[in-house]
Design a protein around this motif. Structure first.
Motif, PDB file in Angstrom:
ATOM      1  N   GLU A 192       8.259   3.788 -10.782  1.00 64.20           N
ATOM      2  CA  GLU A 192       7.841   4.568  -9.616  1.00 64.20           C
ATOM      3  C   GLU A 192       6.609   5.418  -9.947  1.00 64.20           C
ATOM      4  OE1 GLU A 192       9.544   7.928  -6.447  1.00 64.20           O
ATOM      5  OE2 GLU A 192      10.764   7.325  -8.182  1.00 64.20           O
ATOM      6  N   ALA A 194       3.543   3.383  -9.576  1.00 66.22           N
ATOM      7  CA  ALA A 194       3.224   3.129  -8.169  1.00 66.22           C
ATOM      8  C   ALA A 194       2.641   4.357  -7.492  1.00 66.22           C
ATOM      9  CB  ALA A 194       4.489   2.669  -7.437  1.00 66.22           C
ATOM     10  N   ARG A 227      -1.163   4.950  -5.964  1.00 68.87           N
ATOM     11  CA  ARG A 227      -1.431   5.406  -4.593  1.00 68.87           C
ATOM     12  C   ARG A 227      -2.373   6.598  -4.598  1.00 68.87           C
ATOM     13  NH1 ARG A 227       1.487   9.164  -1.870  1.00 68.87           N
ATOM     14  NH2 ARG A 227       3.411   8.728  -3.021  1.00 68.87           N
ATOM     15  N   GLU A 242       2.855  -0.213  -2.882  1.00 64.29           N
ATOM     16  CA  GLU A 242       2.407   1.147  -2.593  1.00 64.29           C
ATOM     17  C   GLU A 242       0.960   1.199  -2.123  1.00 64.29           C
ATOM     18  OE1 GLU A 242       3.597   5.092  -2.243  1.00 64.29           O
ATOM     19  OE2 GLU A 242       4.826   3.510  -3.139  1.00 64.29           O
TER      20      GLU A 242
END
Length: 666
Positions: free
Chosen positions: A154, A157, A161, A217
Motif C-alpha cells: 500500500e 501505491a 499516487r 492507484e
C-alpha cells in the motif's frame, strides 16, 4: 528540444541517430535516450535545499529522462524523500513548476531498503523476506508478516499516487541491488516457505502485487518502471538468465525495465571505479536482460560519452543509456555535443570519491566543483566587474582550476609551472598501473586553459623577480607540497624514524618516476602511513616490476584512509590480494631502517619483527611548499591567495574546489 537545451543540427543527428530519437514510455515522450538514473545526493527537496537545483542543471544540459534518487514508501525506512507522506506533493509541485520549461522528463524511484537499512525507523529489527542478514549491515532481520507485506504494498501505491499528484512523469520500483523487493526476488535472501517464497513465481509475487497496486492507484497512462539487478554477483543469487525471466514475466505490466549490475555482496561492482573496471563493464550481464525485451530498457555502467551511448543503442543492447557519474562530472554532455563543443565536456575519472563516497552528506564530484553546490554556484562563473591581471604559480589541479575560473570571469591570466609538464601530483599518480584515467582531468584542464587564452609557461618557477616584471594585480600560489623525508610518521609524531641506511629509502614520487627512480630492487618494504591510494599505486607499480613487496601499514588494511573504501579502494584490494609477490603487515609501524631491512612493531601488543628488504619506500605526510608564498608576500603588495596543497595538503577534490573558489572570487 527547446532552445535552452539546444536543437540538434542535422550533422549531430546523423552522428547520433539513436541518441536523439524520441522514445515513448507509456503516455510520456522522452526527448532523447540519455538517462540520469536514480542516485542519492543527500539533498532535501525544500526551497534552497539543493535537490531541485541539482536536477535543474541536468535538465538545462539536455538530459532526456532523470529519475529522482530513492524515496521511501513506508515509515519504517528513513530517507530524505518520503512520498508516502502527502506533504511531499507540494514539494514535487514546486519542483515541476521549474522543470517543466525543459524537455527533460522526471520520474521518482520508489524504494524500501529491507535488511539493507541502518535501522528500522519505527524501532525493532529490520524487515525482509527472510531472516538472512545483509552482508554489510550484518544484523538479522525478521521475515515480514502478511500485514507488513500488505502495508508496504500500500505504501508503494500511495507514494506513486502522490508522485503523480505532484506532477512527475512516472515512477520506478527499485527491485534490485539487494533492497527489499530484491530480497523477495532472490533465492539467496528469500527462505520463506509460504506463497512469497520457494519457486520463482512465488518470489515474484511481492513485486507483482506492488505493480498492480500502483497501476490501480495511478491509472493505465502513468508510466511504471522497474529496476532489476542484472546479476546479483553472489553464488546462488539471481543470474542474468533469472533476471531476464523476471523481466519477461512482468511483461507489459510495466513500461520499462532498468538493468543494473550487482548489489551489496560485491558493492564495488555495483558502482565500479575507473581503476578496476572498463567502460561499459555492466553490459555483458545487462544486455542478457535487456536485448530484445518487449518493453523499453535502460542500461548503465561507466558509459561516459554520447559515442559510447550511440554504440550501445545501435547494437540493440538497450533502448536508453544511463550516464549518472558522467552527468555529475558534466551535466551539459548532451548540450555541449549538440552545440559542437564536445572538447569542452569535463571527463569523469571514476574515483567515486565525491559522488559515491560523498553520499553520506558531503555529495559532490572530484572534478566538478559545482556538483552539489548548484544553489549558490552556476556552471560557469559570472563575468567580473573589471578585468585584472592574474598570475598563477603552479600547474597542478588547484592552480589550473583557479586559472580556468579566473579566465572564465574575463581576467587576463598567466600560469607558471616550474616543471616541463602540467598536472602536478595527479600526473605523477596517473603514471601508476590502472590509474591512467586519473590524468584525464588535468588533460582536460590544460585544453580548457588553451581554449580560454591562458598563457602557460613551463619550466618557469614562481619567483619574486618574475612577479615584479609581470606586475599582476593578483597572485595565486598553487605550488603544491612535497613528501616529507625527515623520518616523521603519524603514528609516532614525537619521534623521527632512524634511517641509518638512508640510501635505501625512497619516496612514492621516485617509484612513479618523478624526481629520481628506483632502478634496481627485488624486495621492497612500503610503509603506508596515511591509508590513501598513494600506497596502493606504489605497491602495484613495484609488483609490475616483479619486486616482492611487503606493505607495512598502521591501519587494519590498506586504503582505509579513502572515503567509502568499499567503493573507492576495493577494486585495488581485489587485484593485490593473493598476489604471490605481496605480503601485508597491518596494525604496525616501522621502528628503524637499517642495512638489512626494517624493524616493525605491532601496535597494541608491542611485539617486534625484523623484515629483510633492500629498499624502503615511505608513503605518508607531505609538507606544503609554503616558503614560496612567504617570499612572494614579502615583495608583492597586491592580492595573494595560497591554495591547494601549498596551503594544506589534501585530496584532489579539495584542491579543485580550492582553485574554483578562489578563481571565482577574483
Amino acid at each position: 528540444m527547446t532552445k535552452v537545451a539546444g536543437i540538434p543540427a542535422e550533422s549531430v543527428r546523423h552522428r547520433y541517430p539513436h541518441v536523439f530519437e524520441p522514445l515513448q514510455l507509456g503516455s510520456v515522450t522522452i526527448p532523447n535516450r540519455i538517462v540520469r538514473t536514480a542516485h542519492r545526493t543527500h539533498q532535501p527537496l525544500t526551497p534552497g535545499g539543493g535537490l531541485a537545483e541539482y536536477h535543474l542543471e541536468r535538465a538545462r544540459g539536455g538530459v532526456g529522462l532523470s529519475i529522482l534518487g530513492a524515496a521511501s514508501v513506508h515509515p519504517s525506512a528513513a530517507m530524505e524523500l518520503a512520498p508516502y507522506d502527502p506533504a511531499t506533493v507540494p514539494a514535487y509541485s514546486r519542483l515541476m513548476a521549474r522543470i517543466e520549461r525543459y524537455p527533460m522528463r522526471l520520474m521518482q524511484q520508489l524504494w524500501h531498503p529491507g535488511s539493507a537499512a541502518h535501522a528500522n525507523a519505527l524501532g525493532g529489527p529490520m524487515w525482509s523476506a527472510g531472516d538472512v542478514p545483509n552482508p554489510v549491515r550484518g544484523l538479522v532481520p525478521i521475515p515480514m508478516t502478511q500485514t507488513m507485506i500488505d502495508d508496504v504494498v500500500e505504501g508503494f501505491a500511495v507514494s506513486a499516487r502522490h508522485v503523480r499528484e505532484g506532477g512527475l512523469h512516472g515512477v520506478e520500483i527499485h527491485a534490485g541491488h539487494n533492497y527489499l523487493v530484491s530480497q523477495f526476488l532472490s533465492p539467496v535472501t528469500n527462505n520463506r516457505t509460504d506463497d512469497y517464497g520457494g519457486c520463482e513465481e512465488n518470489r515474484l509475487r511481492f513485486l507483482r502485487e506492488i505493480v498492480a497496486a500502483i497501476r490501480q492507484e495511478t491509472g493505465a497512462d502513468f508510466p511504471i518502471g522497474v529496476r532489476l539487478s542484472s546479476d546479483e554477483d553472489v553464488p546462488g543469487g539471481n543470474t542474468p538468465a533469472d533476471a531476464r525471466r523476471i523481466a519477461e514475466a512482468l511483461g507489459d505490466s510495466v513500461d520499462f525495465v532498468d538493468a543494473s549490475f550487482g548489489g551489496y555482496y560485491r558493492f564495488v561492482r555495483m558502482m565500479a571505479t575507473g581503476d578496476g573496471y572498463p567502460l561499459g563493464y555492466e553490459l555483458p550481464a545487462s544486455e542478457q536482460v535487456t536485448r530484445g525485451l518487449a518493453v523499453p530498457t535502460i542500461v548503465t555502467g561507466r558509459i561516459m560519452t554520447l559515442d559510447d551511448a550511440e554504440r550501445v543503442l545501435a547494437s540493440g543492447q538497450a533502448d536508453m543509456v544511463s550516464m549518472v557519474r558522467a552527468l555529475i562530472a558534466d551535466p551539459e554532455i548532451v548540450r555541449k555535443t549538440v552545440d559542437g563543443r564536445e572538447a569542452e565536456i569535463r571527463p569523469c575519472i571514476g574515483t567515486n570519491e565525491g559522488c559515491v563516497a560523498g553520499r553520506r552528506g558531503t555529495f559532490g564530484c572530484v572534478v566538478n566543483p559545482v556538483a552539489g553546490k548548484e544553489v549558490t554556484w552556476t556552471a560557469d562563473p559570472s563575468p567580473a566587474p573589471r578585468t585584472k591581471r592574474v598570475l598563477v604559480g603552479g600547474g597542478g589541479p588547484a592552480g589550473m582550476e583557479a586559472a580556468r575560473a579566473a579566465a572564465l570571469r574575463g581576467h587576463d591570466v598567466e600560469l607558471l609551472e616550474m616543471t616541463q609538464q602540467l598536472g602536478g601530483q595527479v600526473a605523477i599518480g596517473a603514471a601508476a598501473p590502472h590509474r591512467s584515467d586519473y590524468g584525464a582531468h588535468v588533460r582536460w584542464l590544460a585544453d580548457e586553459l588553451t581554449r580560454l587564452g591562458v598563457r602557460i609557461r613551463l619550466g618557469v618557477p614562481l619567483e619574486p623577480d618574475i612577479v615584479s616584471s609581470l606586475a599582476p594585480d593578483v597572485v595565486i600560489v598553487a605550488v603544491g607540497a612535497s613528501p616529507r623525508t625527515d623520518g616523521f610518521t603519524a603514528a609516532r609524531p614525537a619521534f623521527r624514524l632512524s634511517t641509518a641506511a638512508r640510501r635505501r629509502v625512497r619516496t612514492s614520487w621516485e617509484v612513479l618516476g618523478f624526481g629520481g627512480r628506483i632502478d634496481r630492487a627485488s624486495r621492497v618494504v612500503v610503509y603506508d602511513d596515511d591509508g590513501d591510494f598513494e600506497a596502493i599505486s606504489v605497491v602495484e607499480s613495484l609488483l609490475d616490476r616483479a619486486c616482492d613487496v611487503i606493505l607495512v601499514t598502521r591501519h587494519p588494511t590498506f586504503g582505509v584512509g579513502l572515503p567509502e573504501p568499499a567503493s573507492t579502494a576495493q577494486a585495488a584490494r581485489d587485484r593485490i590480494a593473493g598476489h604471490p609477490g605481496f605480503e601485508l603487515i597491518a596494525d604496525a609501524v616501522l621502528t628503524d631502517i637499517g642495512e638489512d631491512g626494517v624493524g616493525v612493531e605491532f601496535l597494541g601488543s608491542g611485539r617486534t619483527r625484523r623484515v629483510v628488504a633492500d629498499t624502503v619506500v615511505m608513503v605518508g605526510a607531505r609538507e606544503p611548499n609554503r616558503e614560496v608564498a612567504e617570499v612572494i608576500t614579502e615583495v608583492f603588495e597586491g592580492e595573494v591567495h595560497v591554495i591547494g596543497d601549498a596551503s594544506v595538503p589534501g585530496r584532489l577534490r579539495t584542491a579543485v574546489l580550492d582553485g574554483a573558489t578562489v578563481g571565482r572570487s577574483i
